[in-house]
Each structure stands twice: as C-alpha cells, then as structure tokens.
Design an enzyme around this catalytic site. Structure first.
Site, short mmCIF file in Angstrom:
data_model
loop_
_atom_site.label_atom_id
_atom_site.label_comp_id
_atom_site.label_asym_id
_atom_site.label_seq_id
_atom_site.Cartn_x
_atom_site.Cartn_y
_atom_site.Cartn_z
N GLY A 46 0.84 -1.19 0.00
CA GLY A 46 0.00 0.00 0.00
C GLY A 46 0.87 1.24 0.00
N GLN A 51 2.91 9.96 1.91
CA GLN A 51 4.26 9.39 1.99
C GLN A 51 5.20 9.89 0.90
OE1 GLN A 51 2.46 5.28 2.42
NE2 GLN A 51 4.35 4.99 3.57
N CYS A 91 5.96 -0.45 7.59
CA CYS A 91 5.63 0.77 6.85
C CYS A 91 6.86 1.20 6.06
CB CYS A 91 5.21 1.88 7.82
SG CYS A 91 4.75 3.41 7.00
N LEU A 92 6.64 1.57 4.81
CA LEU A 92 7.76 2.03 3.98
C LEU A 92 8.37 3.31 4.53
CD1 LEU A 92 6.16 1.30 0.49
CD2 LEU A 92 8.03 0.03 1.59
N HIS A 133 -4.38 1.39 7.54
CA HIS A 133 -3.02 1.93 7.69
C HIS A 133 -2.82 3.13 6.74
CE1 HIS A 133 1.54 1.13 7.93
NE2 HIS A 133 1.45 1.91 6.86
N GLU A 134 -3.33 3.02 5.51
CA GLU A 134 -3.15 4.11 4.53
C GLU A 134 -4.02 5.33 4.87
OE1 GLU A 134 -0.64 3.59 2.98
OE2 GLU A 134 -0.60 1.40 2.98
N HIS A 137 -2.31 7.36 7.34
CA HIS A 137 -1.29 8.24 6.74
C HIS A 137 -1.92 9.56 6.27
CE1 HIS A 137 2.47 6.02 6.63
NE2 HIS A 137 1.93 4.96 6.05
#
Ligand code: GNR
Ligand code: NI
Length: 172
Positions: A46, A51, A91-92, A133-134, A137
């Site tokens: 995702g 981000q 997480c990236l 999660h997204e 963000h």
C-alpha cells in the site's frame, strides 16, 4: 510514470493532514499511476500520497503477490468497522520495523475510484488492515503511534541515526 521518493519517520511532513480531492482529473490519475509504480518498486502492499509529500486524499493498495489486484481510493471514508484483528505491520516510511497493531477486522469504505465514480465496498483480511493503515497516513498518523512512547522513541532515534549515516555516506 515516475517512481517517487518516500518520506521517512520522523519527517514532520508525514504529520500533515491531506486535503480532499475536489475533482478526479488527469493530475490525480497521474498521481495514482506514480503511487502504484513507487509502491510496486519498493515493494509494498500500500502507499498513501502523504508518503510521497503530496497532501491529497489518495491511496493505493495491492495485497496480491503478482500485482493482479490494484485498488486506488480517492477521498476514502470508513463507514463501518467490525471485529478486531491484531497483525504485524510494517511501513515504507518506518523501514526495518515490524510491530503488532490492533485494527478493525472488516471495514466498509466509501470512496471515489480513478474514474471519479462513487464506490462503497467492504474490505477484509490484509487488505482491510492495509486500507486502515493508509487512511491513517492521510490523517498524519503512523503505525508507531499505536506503540508505547518508549518503543516509538527507540525507533525514532535509530532511524535518525541511519538517515544521518546515509546522507553523510553520500559525500564521503
Ligand atoms: O508494505 C506494507 N506492508 C504492510 C504490512 C502490514 C500492514 C500494513 C502494511 S502497509 C506497508 C506499505 C506502507 O507503508 N504503506 O503506507
Ligand atoms: Ni505506511
């Protein structure tokens, strides 16, 4: 298409709240393409526009192993949450750290797709976790916010050290 740079914790830009998309135009579709390219290259399941330092309410996700199930959500709103699921998240923007987080097991989400159509859809399993999660963000929230202050500050210190090291390595 373009692969974009991903911001890393504790970058303060990850704390900005993304603004709604007012029209699903060519620029938004281009952003979606770039988000997919960046997510698949990472690789991740995702990616939220926040981000890549674009503060608009757009996210992409694909939890398949072969890139066969892409989802792009514009202006997502969670209408309903059911059940509890605890899973290990990464997480990236927090590279190298994986911790257990509690989320809703099933969610119903209203959003616009890349054609601008209004959609209501149920998500479950890993995709439901990922969409939550997204959306976090887009609200400036990270999975480390669900951990203890002690864990979060340890992660912050180590990532800052790694970031300083890699930026110094570039001039040596
Ligand atoms: O690639 C990712 N894996 C992942 C695993 C468990 C829960 C959430 C995620 S999302 C993450 C990519 C990312 O950072 N998206 O914002
Ligand atoms: Ni993330």
């Amino acid at each position: 298409m373009a692969k974009l740079a991903i911001l890393e914790f504790p970058d303060p830009r990850l704390r900005k709240r993304a603004l709604p998309v007012s029209a699903v135009d060519l620029e938004v579709r281009r952003l979606i393409d770039d988000l997919f390219e960046t997510m698949y290259a990472a690789p991740g399941i995702g990616l939220a526009a926040t981000q890549v330092d674009v503060h608009r309410r757009v996210l992409v996700a694909d939890v398949s192993s072969d890139g066969s199930d892409p989802h792009a959500l514009i202006n997502p709103v969670i209408l309903q949450k059911d059940g509890v699921a605890v899973s290990e998240e990464g997480c990236l923007s927090v590279p190298g750290y994986y911790e257990e987080v509690e989320r809703a097991k099933h969610i119903r989400v209203r959003y616009q797709d890349r054609s601008g159509a209004e959609i209501e859809k149920d998500f479950e399993g890993l995709l439901a976790i990922c969409v939550q999660h997204e959306i976090d963000h887009l609200d400036g929230k990270l999975f480390v916010d669900y951990l203890s202050e002690a864990k979060r500050s340890r992660i912050r210190k180590r990532l800052l050290r790694d970031q300083r090291q890699s930026s110094t390595a570039a001039i040596l």
